[in-house]
Each structure stands twice: as C-alpha cells, then as structure tokens.
Enzyme design. Structure first.
Site, PDB file in Angstrom:
ATOM      1  N   SER B 144      -8.623   9.389  -3.097  1.00  0.00           N
ATOM      2  CA  SER B 144      -9.124   8.031  -2.836  1.00  0.00           C
ATOM      3  C   SER B 144     -10.296   7.722  -3.772  1.00  0.00           C
ATOM      4  O   SER B 144     -10.130   7.869  -4.985  1.00  0.00           O
ATOM      5  CB  SER B 144      -9.502   7.908  -1.357  1.00  0.00           C
ATOM      6  OG  SER B 144      -9.735   6.562  -1.027  1.00  0.00           O
ATOM      7  N   ASP B 302       1.512   3.614  -0.148  1.00  0.00           N
ATOM      8  CA  ASP B 302       0.089   3.271  -0.258  1.00  0.00           C
ATOM      9  C   ASP B 302      -0.041   1.831  -0.757  1.00  0.00           C
ATOM     10  O   ASP B 302       0.378   1.523  -1.866  1.00  0.00           O
ATOM     11  CB  ASP B 302      -0.590   4.243  -1.226  1.00  0.00           C
ATOM     12  CG  ASP B 302      -2.110   4.102  -1.270  1.00  0.00           C
ATOM     13  OD1 ASP B 302      -2.627   3.044  -0.861  1.00  0.00           O
ATOM     14  OD2 ASP B 302      -2.767   5.054  -1.714  1.00  0.00           O
ATOM     15  N   HIS B 335      -1.961   5.392   2.256  1.00  0.00           N
ATOM     16  CA  HIS B 335      -3.085   5.919   1.481  1.00  0.00           C
ATOM     17  C   HIS B 335      -3.642   7.218   2.067  1.00  0.00           C
ATOM     18  O   HIS B 335      -4.071   8.106   1.342  1.00  0.00           O
ATOM     19  CB  HIS B 335      -4.175   4.847   1.421  1.00  0.00           C
ATOM     20  CG  HIS B 335      -5.349   5.238   0.593  1.00  0.00           C
ATOM     21  ND1 HIS B 335      -5.255   5.484  -0.759  1.00  0.00           N
ATOM     22  CD2 HIS B 335      -6.651   5.466   0.917  1.00  0.00           C
ATOM     23  CE1 HIS B 335      -6.457   5.817  -1.231  1.00  0.00           C
ATOM     24  NE2 HIS B 335      -7.301   5.821  -0.238  1.00  0.00           N
TER      25      HIS B 335
END
Lengths: 356, 356
Positions: B144, B302, B335
C-alpha cells in the site's frame, strides 16, 4: 416557468410499511400526446436525486436530466409516446416528502414522515397513471433507484405496464452499496447543523450533504473514466503548501462543483429517507406475467449496482414469464453511464421500445 | 511491553520538499538476527495506518499486523533474515510526526510540521539501516503506502537494497484514489472538533476520523468479498424504525467496529499529512540498476491501487534494469488482500525471497 403538474394521491394514502399520508401528491411532467387507445404511455421513474424534469419542453425549456434520450425522434420517442416522468414520493421536487407540510400539524414532516419504501414510490407513479385515466402503460422505465422502483411497480401493480426497462437497478443492494449509503447518511447525521432533522430550510446540514454527494459522485463513475478525464492534472494556480489540504487536483475541483450544486437543491431529510429506502428494498420474486417483456441494462464498470445484480433481475423477470433481454454494457462511465453513454443507451432502449 | 526501538535521524534532517526536522527519530522493531556479512536484512515499510509492530516477538507478544507472513519458517523467514519494520516518518507510533513535540517550541508541531513526502518516509527507513551499520538491505518491501515508499527508496537510495517487493503500490495515484483520499481528509477538516489542527490529544475530531476510516475500510476491500461475508444479513435485534438511520445491516456494524478501533489509535493531523503525501507522490522513472531484482504484486479486485498501477510499476522497474516479476493476484479481498489472502501472498513473497 414550470412544466410541473400534480396528481393527488388517494386520501389517506397507506404506506407500504405502515403509516398513512393525508393530502399527499406526486409532481410529474409529460412530453408527447396520449393517443386515443391510451396505450402509448411511458412511465419514467428517476434516480435518487433528480426531479421529474427529465427533458426540456415548451413549458420549461431548461435542460432536463435525460435530454439526449427523451424527445422527438430520440430513443424514448415523444412523437410516438406520451411520456410521464414522476418525482419520487419522499423527494423534494413537488412530490410529498419529509420536507413537505404535514396537514395534521401545519409544520414540515421532517422525521415524522412515515417509513418510505421503494414500493411507495412505485405506487406514487401508479396513481399518476390512474389520475390520467391510463389503465395500462406501454412501458415503465427507470434508472438507478428508478431501476428498483420499476421492479416494485411490477410486483405491486401487475399488468399496469406491458413492458419494463430496469437500468442499473437491483432486487436488493449488495453490502458494498449498503455500506456506501450508510456512510453518506452518517455524514449528514454527524453534521451538527442537521439538528436531529430539525434544521431550518435555509440552514441545512451543508457539510454533511457535501460529503454525501461527493461520495455519491465518486461511486457513480468509474476509475477508468477518471483516468482519461482527469489523470493527475492539477487545478491551475492552486497553492501547494505544506499544510494545505485544499483541493489541488482537477478531480477534487470536479467533486466540489458537484457538491455545491447538490447542497442548494436537495433536502437532507428527504435524502436520508430515500437512501434508507434503497438499502431496505428487497424483492425475491415477481408475480406471474406481471409484465410481458422486459429489458434489463447493466454496466460492467458499475461498482454500486454491479452486473451481478442485473443478472439476478433478468433471471427473476424471466421466471415470472416475461420475455427478458439482458444487456451488459461495456460503458466506461460506471453507474451513471445512462446519463453519459448516450449512443449505447439510445440503441438498447430505442430498439426495445420500437419492437412492439 | 514494547519491542520498539528508535533511530535518530541526522540533525537537521532535510525534508524532500523543503523544511527541516530537528532531533527527529524513527521507531522500528526487528525480528531475527543480522548475519556477519550484514547482507540478510529485510526492510519493511507499512501502509498508512499500522505501526512498526508487524509481528509478535518475545519483547512484545501482542499480535502484529503481518503475523502470518513474518516469522520463523514463514514467507518472510526470520530464521534466515533480519527483518526491520519502520513506523513511517509523519506517523504517530513512535516516529516523529505532526503529533510530536517541536523542539523549537516545546509544543506539538501540528500543522507547523513541514510538508511530508513519500520520499521522506523512504529516507527515514534508510537512516535506520545506517544507524544499524547496514550498508545494503537484502530486500526492501512494503504494501500500500509502503508499496510507494519502496519505489521512492529505490529512487533516492539506489543500491541500498538489492531486491524490492512493491505490493499494491503506485507510481502516482489515479484520480479515483485521489478523490477518495480527498474526501477522507475533508471529513476530518469539516469536523468542528478538528479546530484547524489545534485539537487537544484527548479531544480529537472523532467524527471526521470515523468517517475517514469507514470510507477507507470500504475501499480496502471488494464488493465480491462482502457479498460472501455479509450478504444482506441484519444486525440481530437492531430496531427497524421509520426514521431510524442507525446501523441495521451487519456490514454497517463491521464498519462501526473498524472506525472505533481507529479513532482511539490514530492522530488526525498525522493522517492528513500521510494522506496528502500519497496524493502528491509521483515518480516517472527509476535510476539505472537501483535494485537488481523486483517483485511487483497487485490484486485484480483492488479499486484503490488497480492492476494498471502495478503494470506501470513493473514496466518502470524493468526499464531501470531490474529483473522484474509481476504477479496479478485474483484474490477476492481487494486492496487489503496482503493482510488476508495469506496463502497467495506467502507463496509469491516466499518464492521471491528464497530465489537468491
């Protein structure tokens, strides 16, 4: 100038999940002419936020929200059809809703408005047809919330429309959509200006409405569209400061504009009621032969009403005995594609309406 | 009990986009042993909100955020590697950030903290390596925000790591992600309790942080996962009232729990700085041979750091001369899959780390 007309609801009007409305009405607009057989009516329901002003007309030449779809020679052809668009019951553009005056008290309903169900919105439209002396619509059509409403319409008023077009609707929202709407409502509820629903009309919970609308705007479109449209473009002249959290990217400026328009137009309590009605809507099955033919349109990039929802709608219509066509459009514009991808939607809707 | 250690940053520490920090430090934790050749270090950067406590250890046996990936015999094998996780510069779990005391004034920096760039977070981690006498890491890895940081690390400190693993990162966020982060920040800024950043630590802008976290939680997962996990399940005993907008669906209850945990843990100003740093991060190219080998992992579901971002990262690494492997995982968890889809991530990361 207004093209708005009104139909009184039966008095009292019994709400689907309890409670009644007294002296309630539905605002509507129309285009084209009702034919002698009274069999050319298209009843149009809207998404959560628009009014019945779907298209410009001599009586109100301001732009409507579906000007490119609805008009003479367009997909919803007003030379062939008498088109009636209704403002949803519970909304704030002429139809009775939480912002309307409760005749019992002389004050706005606000949170004393009875629970609103998608089925009530459907019945509101049905009553407009009755008030106009129309027994059976040629087609009932609606996008987004309207795509739910048309299904509730078929369920509650079987036979009241021969054909049905559900665009990016649902038989019961997925938890992803429920979560997003829950957050939009929370933004309003958390705004101190909301005052537990008792805000003055001139002092609405602007902050909450802004956040709710921005979140809506983000989820109504698609990431792919915004890549092409905004990329990483900056707002010209936007200050770049260490501790500035003001809008800096073009996409932020776009959200600002969307939010500003909405805040001045839409009532917060109406928004809460309509949003909750969408969450709670759930339809398992449809009555046999409630409509003859159906068109279900979904958009592959829609994250709010995904194509899986559309397939369920189509299967449920098929099971009810309707000759059903499912179109999964590869439009890049996400949930809002019906407002933007005019060629694809014109083609699908126009073809369906002409084949009768 | 704490496993937290600290490394002093060079004093003054020049920030990437201007300004300096005095007496700043980075909090870190470690697992495993540094070998004699000092060539077995894995440097781990985190996402936006976690601390350096990536895994339990004898010194701090409380659960870490990557317990199933990082440990003896696991994908990041602490029997082979000396693993160092850092709390991001600008965060609030031991590293210097907007909530830390400014030695010049004796008061918290708040909005007087200089602009934070992803590059500064990268350099913070680099300085931890230097403080430990490690010239070159075996691998730098991050998910991330951490997936952005490792790229900034390679750009600013070429050769300081031989290998790189970027998980669900980006070389420049898409407008969809920028819009969502902008809205998260606006929820905080709009909370009267934020007080232009001058809130007391015990009276944070809870409402804004709650909304920001809920929105994050929605976008960190995927609609498909939630269909399976929550469906349309209701909260047992939740009242169904006409005008109740309280949580009613299980998915709403889940969001509540996520928000509550976050509000008590994370500082609002730190959140704003880190969030803005992510928006502003933009990297066009990497220096030649800044790393030898790279693994880029993305997740097909995602919506925040889509696979298109991952392909760009892989292509950019490849152009820099790194032998690059791109893995597009079909995980359903969006994600956050790196926290949940342990089998797939263990396999990809473990295989990459062992092949050396």
């Amino acid at each position: 100038m207004s093209a708005r007309q009104y139909a009184a609801l039966p008095d009292p009007f019994a709400m689907y999940r309890g409670g009644v409305l007294r002296g309630a009405r539905i605002a509507w607009e129309s285009w084209g002419q009702l034919n002698q057989a009274k069999d050319n009516t298209i009843l149009l329901f809207t998404g959560l936020s628009p009014s019945a002003h779907a298209a410009a007309s001599p009586a109100d030449p301001t732009p409507g929200w579906w000007d490119e779809i609805l008009g003479p020679g367009l997909a919803i052809d007003t030379q062939r059809h008498f088109v009636v668009a209704v403002n949803s019951l519970g909304s704030c553009f002429g139809s009775t809703g939480p912002a309307s005056t409760d005749p019992a008290t002389g004050k706005a309903y606000r949170l004393d408005f009875p629970e609103l169900a998608v089925e009530d919105i459907a019945s509101g439209g049905y009553e407009v047809l009755r008030a106009l002396g129309i027994e059976r619509a040629h087609t009932v059509i609606g996008p987004s919330l309207g795509g739910m409403v048309v299904l509730a319409f078929a369920a509650r008023h079987p036979g009241a429309a021969r054909r049905l077009v559900s665009i990016s609707g649902s038989l019961g929202s997925a938890p992803f959509a429920v979560a997003l709407r829950s957050l939009q409502r929370e933004a309003i509820l958390a705004d101190p200006a909301w005052q537990a629903g008792q805000y003055a009309p001139e002092a609405p919970p602007r902050t909450g409405l802004r956040l709710a609308r921005k979140l809506g705007t983000i989820t109504y479109r698609s990431a792919g569209e915004w890549d092409l449209r905004f990329g990483r473009e900056r707002i010209p002249g936007a200050p770049h400061e260490a501790n500035s959290f003001a809008p800096e990217f073009q996409v932020e400026s776009y959200l600002e504009a969307q939010a500003e328009k909405f805040v001045t137009a839409f009532d917060a309590n109406c928004y809460l009621y309509l949003s909750r009605a969408m969450d709670r809507f759930e339809l398992e099955a449809l009555p046999p032969h409630c409509v003859e033919r159906a068109l279900v349109i979904g958009v592959t990039t829609d994250i709010l009403f995904p194509v899986t929802d559309q397939r369920r709608i189509a299967a449920t219509l098929e099971r009810s005995g309707a000759a059903t066509e499912l179109v999964e459009m590869p439009s890049i514009e996400g949930h809002d594609a019906f407002l933007v991808d005019i060629p694809r939607f014109s083609d699908a809707i126009g073809t369906f309406l002409r084949a009768s």
